[in-house]
Design an enzyme around this catalytic site. Structure first.
Site, mmCIF file in Angstrom:
data_model
loop_
_atom_site.group_PDB
_atom_site.id
_atom_site.type_symbol
_atom_site.label_atom_id
_atom_site.label_comp_id
_atom_site.label_asym_id
_atom_site.label_seq_id
_atom_site.Cartn_x
_atom_site.Cartn_y
_atom_site.Cartn_z
ATOM 1 N NE ARG A 142 -3.400 -2.796 0.372
ATOM 2 C CZ ARG A 142 -3.971 -3.466 1.361
ATOM 3 N NH1 ARG A 142 -3.341 -3.609 2.522
ATOM 4 N NH2 ARG A 142 -5.140 -4.038 1.197
ATOM 5 C CG ASP A 171 -3.027 -5.757 -1.205
ATOM 6 O OD1 ASP A 171 -4.119 -5.670 -1.785
ATOM 7 O OD2 ASP A 171 -2.899 -6.220 -0.059
ATOM 8 C CG HIS A 230 -6.071 -8.323 -1.311
ATOM 9 N ND1 HIS A 230 -6.254 -6.989 -0.997
ATOM 10 C CD2 HIS A 230 -6.862 -9.015 -0.453
ATOM 11 C CE1 HIS A 230 -7.116 -6.889 0.016
ATOM 12 N NE2 HIS A 230 -7.502 -8.106 0.358
ATOM 13 C CG ASP A 293 -6.419 -11.355 2.659
ATOM 14 O OD1 ASP A 293 -5.556 -11.753 1.854
ATOM 15 O OD2 ASP A 293 -6.524 -10.163 2.994
ATOM 16 C CD GLU A 294 -10.083 -8.114 3.171
ATOM 17 O OE1 GLU A 294 -10.775 -7.518 4.010
ATOM 18 O OE2 GLU A 294 -9.048 -7.630 2.683
ATOM 19 C CG ASP A 386 -4.304 -1.263 10.374
ATOM 20 O OD1 ASP A 386 -4.367 -2.077 11.324
ATOM 21 O OD2 ASP A 386 -5.043 -1.325 9.378
ATOM 22 C CD1 TRP A 435 -3.397 -4.597 8.568
ATOM 23 C CD2 TRP A 435 -2.701 -5.197 6.525
ATOM 24 N NE1 TRP A 435 -3.536 -5.968 8.450
ATOM 25 C CE2 TRP A 435 -3.126 -6.355 7.207
ATOM 26 C CE3 TRP A 435 -2.211 -5.331 5.230
ATOM 27 C CZ2 TRP A 435 -3.076 -7.626 6.640
ATOM 28 C CZ3 TRP A 435 -2.170 -6.595 4.655
ATOM 29 C CH2 TRP A 435 -2.597 -7.717 5.355
ATOM 30 C CB THR A 436 1.379 0.846 4.964
ATOM 31 O OG1 THR A 436 1.340 0.126 3.729
ATOM 32 C CG2 THR A 436 2.361 0.207 5.918
ATOM 33 C CD GLU A 437 -5.020 -0.381 4.217
ATOM 34 O OE1 GLU A 437 -4.105 -0.493 5.058
ATOM 35 O OE2 GLU A 437 -5.932 -1.223 4.072
HETATM 36 C C1 ACM Z 1 -6.620 -8.909 6.139
HETATM 37 O O1 ACM Z 1 -6.695 -8.033 7.016
HETATM 38 N N1 ACM Z 1 -7.352 -8.819 5.048
HETATM 39 C C2 ACM Z 1 -5.721 -10.039 6.256
#
Ligand code: ACM
Length: 506
Positions: A142, A171, A230, A293-294, A386, A435-437
């Site tokens: 990110r 990602d 992702h 994931d997702e 985060d 996480w670095t958004e």
């Molecule tokens: C995640 O937070 N989607 C692993």
């Protein structure tokens, strides 16, 4: 006091002083720890710390100390000598970090510091970690973080006896891992436009250098290449990997869950194996993370090719392609002698052989453990760094949805209460997720990481460490250490009012 809190610690009379005559004795397998000791202590102390067979700082690897395991160590500091012993070289590396913390904080400075007596108290320590996986995940997709910062971050992990740096390399918003067979992954996938253009990618030499640097400190770099979701950055570079032939996509400029995902045709699996082949060449880690994931399945449900593939495979629905996909790639990694890792966000069954990181509920980890998967606990409520660590106007923007304060990080056991012994035995450990958004600078990354990673490290190493009796009293001295290391951190973590933990998934 030392952080993480040693499992056995006793003060014994006297002090030992490092001075110009201090010399280090280390044979064979202890040589790496001696090198690290000298590398870490020389800049501030300016002492030569010569290597000598008659040295009074003695580093020993002794197979007979098997009870100390892979990373445990014994340390005796008396007036005339320091004796650091371990069954394995990694144990000595942990003991070296304890020596650094026993010294005055000035020993951690990057520049020579004059006039400080480099004195450490007499101690008798036997220190063995509870969990073999104690780590931090850094999302460099990110926001790209330069390799100089990755080295610094590795130093900070090692200082806290954390032993895994999990790099989230790809990602929707960026692909940072160079792949010779697919150069557009970084050329195209490493750049995004939008209102705030951003770009960056590592060279293979930088990543190899990082792996070696981390290994010298007893830290394993675990790479993560996300699939089958992702992957928007990869799809921007190679649209033929997607589900809609001829569609041109941009590297994603939004945060959240993107519904464009990899296709399930043979060429995509070949691509994944080729990419991972290069990843394995750079990263010797036994564990290799492939995300998972997702992954929205709308494209598979609406796409003819994916629907046909699901039918040919005899799957009940295109949704089941997710497990099939991970299984295919996992089998490739297993055949290469590596262990696949994936995120888990429900109680569904990951393919056999996967180590699982449950990121929503701890119960998803329990379900995986009961099915025989190894588990690294990563629940967002206690490990997602985060989230802001406090409320208040001075707090930089972070992930919405809650606050994760220092105490809440420290309160979480890697093994949640109530798990039966067989499931608990499946827990390899835990790690913090950065996480670095919302993280655009290295200073911000450090601010979010520390001292919360110190709290995580404390409990992951020694679950018996208590907030009020052990960690909280040690924190004041520890913040002087973080200051000496010039870590951007929160100065007054204990003074914040109790706050709700993050209430809902991101
Ligand atoms: C995640 O937070 N989607 C692993």
């Amino acid at each position: 006091m030392i952080i993480p809190h040693p499992t056995q610690y006793a003060r014994i009379p006297g002090h030992f002083t490092f001075d110009a005559s201090t010399a280090v004795r280390a044979d064979g397998p202890a040589a790496g720890a001696a090198r690290l000791l000298r590398t870490l202590l020389a800049p501030a102390t300016g002492l030569p710390l010569r290597l000598s067979p008659a040295g009074n700082v003695v580093l020993v690897v002794d197979d007979m100390l098997g009870g100390l395991g892979e990373e445990g160590y014994g340390l005796t500091v008396g007036p005339d000598a320091v004796l650091l012993r371990a069954a394995r070289p990694a144990g000595l590396l942990r003991g070296v970090q304890t020596l650094r913390q026993l010294l005055p904080p000035e020993a951690l400075a990057a520049q020579p510091v004059a006039g400080v007596p480099w004195r450490i108290p007499g101690v008798q320590i036997t220190d063995v970690p509870r969990h073999p996986w104690r780590g931090a995940m850094l999302d460099v997709a990110r926001h790209f973080l330069p390799v100089s910062f990755l080295r610094r971050f590795t130093d900070l992990l090692a200082f806290h006896k954390l032993n895994v740096l999990h790099l989230h390399l790809t990602d929707d918003q960026g692909w940072r891992m160079p792949v010779a067979a697919f150069p557009r992954l970084t050329e195209v996938g490493g750049r995004r436009g939008g209102p705030v253009p951003h770009e960056g990618a590592y060279t293979a030499a930088e990543l190899r250098g990082l792996v070696a640097y981390a290994a010298e400190r007893g830290v394993t770099v675990v790479p993560e290449i996300e699939m089958p979701g992702h992957t928007r950055a990869a799809l921007a570079a190679y649209p033929e990997l997607g589900n809609v032939p001829g569609r041109q996509l941009d590297v994603w400029t939004e945060w959240g869950v993107c519904d464009t995902v990899l296709g399930v045709h043979d060429e995509v699996l070949d691509f994944c194996r080729t990419v991972l082949g290069e990843v394995l060449d750079v990263f010797p880690s036994r564990y290799v993370h492939i995300g998972g994931d997702e992954c929205p399945v709308t494209e598979w449900e609406t796409g003819t090719a994916a629907r046909e593939r699901a039918a040919r495979l005899g799957l009940e629905s295109p949704k089941a392609l997710h497990g099939w996909f991970l299984g295919q790639v996992g089998d490739f990694l297993l055949a290469q002698g590596r262990l696949p890792v994936c995120w888990a966000e429900d109680s569904g069954a990951p393919p056999a052989g996967f180590t699982v990181m449950p990121w929503r509920d701890t119960d998803h980890g329990l379900a995986a453990a009961r099915r025989g998967h190894d588990v690294v606990m990563t629940p967002y409520r206690s490990t997602y760094l985060d989230y802001p660590q406090a409320t208040g106007p001075d707090e930089p923007p972070g992930q919405a949805g809650g606050v994760l304060d220092l105490r809440a990080v420290h309160a979480a056991d890697a093994v949640p209460p109530g798990w039966e012994p067989e499931a608990a035995a499946r827990v390899l450990g835990t790690q913090g997720q950065l996480w670095t958004e919302y993280v655009t600078t290295t200073a911000q990354a450090e601010y979010l990481a520390f001292p919360r990673l110190a709290a995580l490290a404390d409990r992951a190493w020694n679950p018996a460490s208590r907030w009020s009796a052990d960690f909280r009293p040690a924190l004041h001295a520890h913040q002087s250490r973080l200051d000496a290391l010039r870590v951007h951190h929160r100065r007054d973590p204990g003074g914040t009012p109790a706050t709700a933990s993050p209430a809902s998934p991101r």
